[in-house]
Scaffold this motif. Structure first.
Motif, short mmCIF file in Angstrom:
data_model
loop_
_atom_site.label_atom_id
_atom_site.label_comp_id
_atom_site.label_asym_id
_atom_site.label_seq_id
_atom_site.Cartn_x
_atom_site.Cartn_y
_atom_site.Cartn_z
N LEU A 80 0.81 -1.20 0.17
CA LEU A 80 0.13 0.00 -0.04
C LEU A 80 0.92 1.30 -0.08
CD1 LEU A 80 -2.84 1.48 0.32
CD2 LEU A 80 -2.56 1.27 2.75
N VAL A 82 1.27 5.53 -1.45
CA VAL A 82 0.69 6.86 -1.75
C VAL A 82 1.80 7.75 -1.98
CG1 VAL A 82 -0.73 8.65 -1.26
CG2 VAL A 82 -1.65 6.45 -0.67
N GLY A 88 -2.20 12.21 3.08
CA GLY A 88 -2.99 13.04 3.81
C GLY A 88 -4.31 13.35 3.25
N ARG A 89 -4.61 12.89 1.99
CA ARG A 89 -5.92 13.31 1.51
C ARG A 89 -7.08 12.05 1.53
NH1 ARG A 89 -4.75 14.99 -4.18
NH2 ARG A 89 -2.45 15.12 -3.64
N GLY A 90 -6.59 11.12 2.07
CA GLY A 90 -7.60 10.02 2.14
C GLY A 90 -7.32 8.85 1.27
N GLY A 92 -4.85 6.68 0.92
CA GLY A 92 -4.43 5.51 1.71
C GLY A 92 -5.65 4.57 2.23
N THR A 93 -6.70 5.25 2.97
CA THR A 93 -7.87 4.69 3.27
C THR A 93 -8.60 4.13 2.23
OG1 THR A 93 -7.63 6.41 5.03
CG2 THR A 93 -9.54 5.27 5.15
N ASN A 119 7.31 3.03 11.34
CA ASN A 119 6.35 3.50 10.60
C ASN A 119 5.09 4.00 11.16
OD1 ASN A 119 4.87 4.68 8.34
ND2 ASN A 119 5.36 2.61 6.83
N ARG A 124 -0.93 4.12 12.34
CA ARG A 124 -2.11 5.04 12.67
C ARG A 124 -3.28 4.64 11.73
NH1 ARG A 124 1.13 9.32 13.30
NH2 ARG A 124 0.59 10.19 11.61
#
Ligand SMILES: CC(C)(COP(=O)(O)OP(=O)(O)OC[C@H]1O[C@@H](n2cnc3c(N)ncnc32)[C@H](O)[C@@H]1OP(=O)(O)O)[C@@H](O)C(=O)NCCC(=O)NCCS
Length: 166
Positions: A80, A82, A88-90, A92-93, A119, A124
């Motif tokens: 995974l 990015v 920080g813009r979603g 990865g989620t 990491n 998180r």
């Protein structure tokens, strides 16, 4: 992700994982398992890329990628990543959500992953998405780094209150 994406993905891989970047052959092997010509319905892997929109004459570029393996009853997050400018813009989620949805669709009981102990940003993300740490593996990575093994149950057993009493 297709084999045509590999050169761009590799460039990102080397930026994002300077200590343990996958070699090109890993990606090609994984993609071969994503579409085994002899039995496409039995593909054990699935890989995605995310592209930006491009601008003017500039063609879209790959800004993130992710891959999973599913050999029932388990599924694994294989990778995974990015691009720094897109973090920080979603994204990865969202990619992790795709992996989880595909794992559930295939009937996996648990989704597992390894993450470097050093990491915290990735940890998180995984904790926020419902993963728990189940093991530690010292000296797991080629540079001696420690891995944390994390798991998310995808099919929790029914609560005992749902048992049939007679
Ligand atoms: C770990 C990684 C995949 C996370 O990807 P990402 O796209 O930055 O993740 P998200 O944007 O979904 O979430 C990251 C943070 O951004 C925040 N965020 C999510 N959407 C956001 C938005 N629209 N605007 C601002 N922030 C947002 C989240 O709240 C999250 O905050 P947190 O640090 O408290 O968890 C990425 O940092 C990466 O590729 N790192 C290098 C490679 C790596 O370590 N991969 C994991 C290997 S196991």
């Amino acid at each position: 992700m297709t084999t045509a994406d590999v050169p761009e993905v590799l460039a990102l891989e080397r930026t994002l994982f300077p200590q343990d970047a996958w070699p090109e052959s890993f990606f090609r092997d994984e993609l071969a398992h994503a579409e085994p010509a002899e039995a496409p319905h039995r593909a054990s892997r699935r890989y995605w890329v995310a592209e930006d929109a491009g601008s003017g004459t500039q063609r879209p570029g790959i800004i993130a990628y992710a891959g999973m393996m599913c050999v029932l009853p388990l599924a694994d997050v294989q990778t995974l990543a990015v691009a720094p400018a897109a973090q920080g813009r979603g994204l990865g989620t969202r990619l992790l959500g795709l992996i989880e949805a595909e794992s559930r669709r295939r009937g996996a009981e648990d989704l597992l992953l390894e993450v470097r102990a050093d990491n915290p940003a990735a940890q998180r993300l995984y904790l926020r998405c419902g993963f728990e740490q189940i093991h530690q593996r010292p000296r797991y990575y080629p540079d001696g780094g420690e891995a944390l093994i994390m798991r998310k149950h995808l099919q929790d057993p029914p609560p005992s209150s749902a048992a049939n009493l007679r």
